[in-house]
Structure formats: structure tokens, C-alpha cells
Design a protein around this motif. Structure first.
Motif, mmCIF file in Angstrom:
data_model
loop_
_atom_site.group_PDB
_atom_site.id
_atom_site.type_symbol
_atom_site.label_atom_id
_atom_site.label_comp_id
_atom_site.label_asym_id
_atom_site.label_seq_id
_atom_site.Cartn_x
_atom_site.Cartn_y
_atom_site.Cartn_z
ATOM 1 N N LYS A 12 0.498 8.486 -10.090
ATOM 2 C CA LYS A 12 0.543 7.203 -9.415
ATOM 3 C C LYS A 12 -0.882 6.755 -9.097
ATOM 4 C CE LYS A 12 5.042 7.524 -8.967
ATOM 5 N NZ LYS A 12 5.642 7.645 -10.233
ATOM 6 N N CYS A 14 -3.476 4.556 -6.662
ATOM 7 C CA CYS A 14 -3.595 4.094 -5.279
ATOM 8 C C CYS A 14 -3.648 2.570 -5.262
ATOM 9 C CB CYS A 14 -4.841 4.680 -4.630
ATOM 10 S SG CYS A 14 -5.131 4.114 -2.953
ATOM 11 N N TYR A 15 -2.909 1.961 -4.348
ATOM 12 C CA TYR A 15 -2.844 0.504 -4.215
ATOM 13 C C TYR A 15 -4.170 -0.055 -3.729
ATOM 14 C CZ TYR A 15 -1.092 -4.000 -2.495
ATOM 15 O OH TYR A 15 -0.878 -5.333 -2.251
ATOM 16 N N ALA A 21 -3.733 8.674 -7.130
ATOM 17 C CA ALA A 21 -3.386 8.925 -5.735
ATOM 18 C C ALA A 21 -3.123 10.411 -5.529
ATOM 19 C CB ALA A 21 -2.181 8.105 -5.333
ATOM 20 N N PRO A 24 -0.027 11.185 -2.299
ATOM 21 C CA PRO A 24 0.255 9.772 -2.002
ATOM 22 C C PRO A 24 1.281 9.577 -0.898
ATOM 23 C CG PRO A 24 1.393 10.435 -3.978
ATOM 24 C CD PRO A 24 0.547 11.603 -3.566
ATOM 25 N N GLN A 25 1.082 8.516 -0.145
ATOM 26 C CA GLN A 25 2.020 8.065 0.877
ATOM 27 C C GLN A 25 2.630 6.763 0.361
ATOM 28 O OE1 GLN A 25 2.051 9.033 4.487
ATOM 29 N NE2 GLN A 25 0.848 10.860 4.110
ATOM 30 N N VAL A 26 3.874 6.507 0.697
ATOM 31 C CA VAL A 26 4.560 5.306 0.231
ATOM 32 C C VAL A 26 4.509 4.248 1.330
ATOM 33 C CG1 VAL A 26 6.744 4.361 -0.593
ATOM 34 C CG2 VAL A 26 6.082 6.673 -1.217
ATOM 35 N N LYS A 34 7.417 -1.152 -3.261
ATOM 36 C CA LYS A 34 6.826 0.141 -2.918
ATOM 37 C C LYS A 34 5.453 0.266 -3.557
ATOM 38 C CE LYS A 34 10.842 3.117 -2.429
ATOM 39 N NZ LYS A 34 11.519 4.301 -2.976
ATOM 40 N N TYR A 36 1.861 2.976 -3.562
ATOM 41 C CA TYR A 36 1.382 4.310 -3.222
ATOM 42 C C TYR A 36 -0.065 4.217 -2.774
ATOM 43 C CZ TYR A 36 5.601 5.837 -5.502
ATOM 44 O OH TYR A 36 6.920 6.021 -5.835
ATOM 45 N N CYS A 38 -3.403 6.686 -1.500
ATOM 46 C CA CYS A 38 -3.914 8.052 -1.411
ATOM 47 C C CYS A 38 -4.293 8.374 0.034
ATOM 48 C CB CYS A 38 -5.098 8.255 -2.357
ATOM 49 S SG CYS A 38 -6.566 7.323 -1.952
#
Length: 53
Positions: A12, A14-15, A21, A24-26, A34, A36, A38
Motif C-alpha cells: 500500500k 501512503c496517502y 506504507a 499502515p493505519q487506515v 479508505k 492508508y 504510514c
């Protein structure tokens, strides 16, 4: 045919920073999708008021 399997195992991004990431956290963006984030960018994401699902 195997695209769903390929998507499952691709790393994934990172946004916030756009890199892979790690841990990663959502979060949910403004449109409710959604994203993701880091672990390094989590404080920035919370300052920008991204919501946890």
C-alpha cells in the motif's frame, strides 16, 4: 483474472508521503474512501482531521 490476488499483495502507498506504507493505519478521506497512512505520517493525518473508520 488474478488481479484481485495481485492487489491483495501489492504494498500500500501512503496517502500523505506517497511512499510504501510501513505499518499502515487506515483513515477515511474527505470523500469517505479508505486511505492508508504510514506510521511516520500519522500525526500529520490527525492534524488534517482525517477520520478513523
Amino acid at each position: 483474472m488474478m488481479n484481485w490476488l495481485k492487489r491483495l499483495f501489492t504494498p500500500k502507498r501512503c496517502y500523505v508521503c506517497g511512499q510504501k506504507a510501513t505499518n499502515p493505519q487506515v483513515y477515511l478521506d474527505d470523500q469517505g474512501k479508505k486511505v492508508y497512512v504510514c506510521y511516520k505520517c500519522v500525526p500529520y493525518a490527525e492534524r488534517r482531521a482525517l477520520r478513523k473508520p
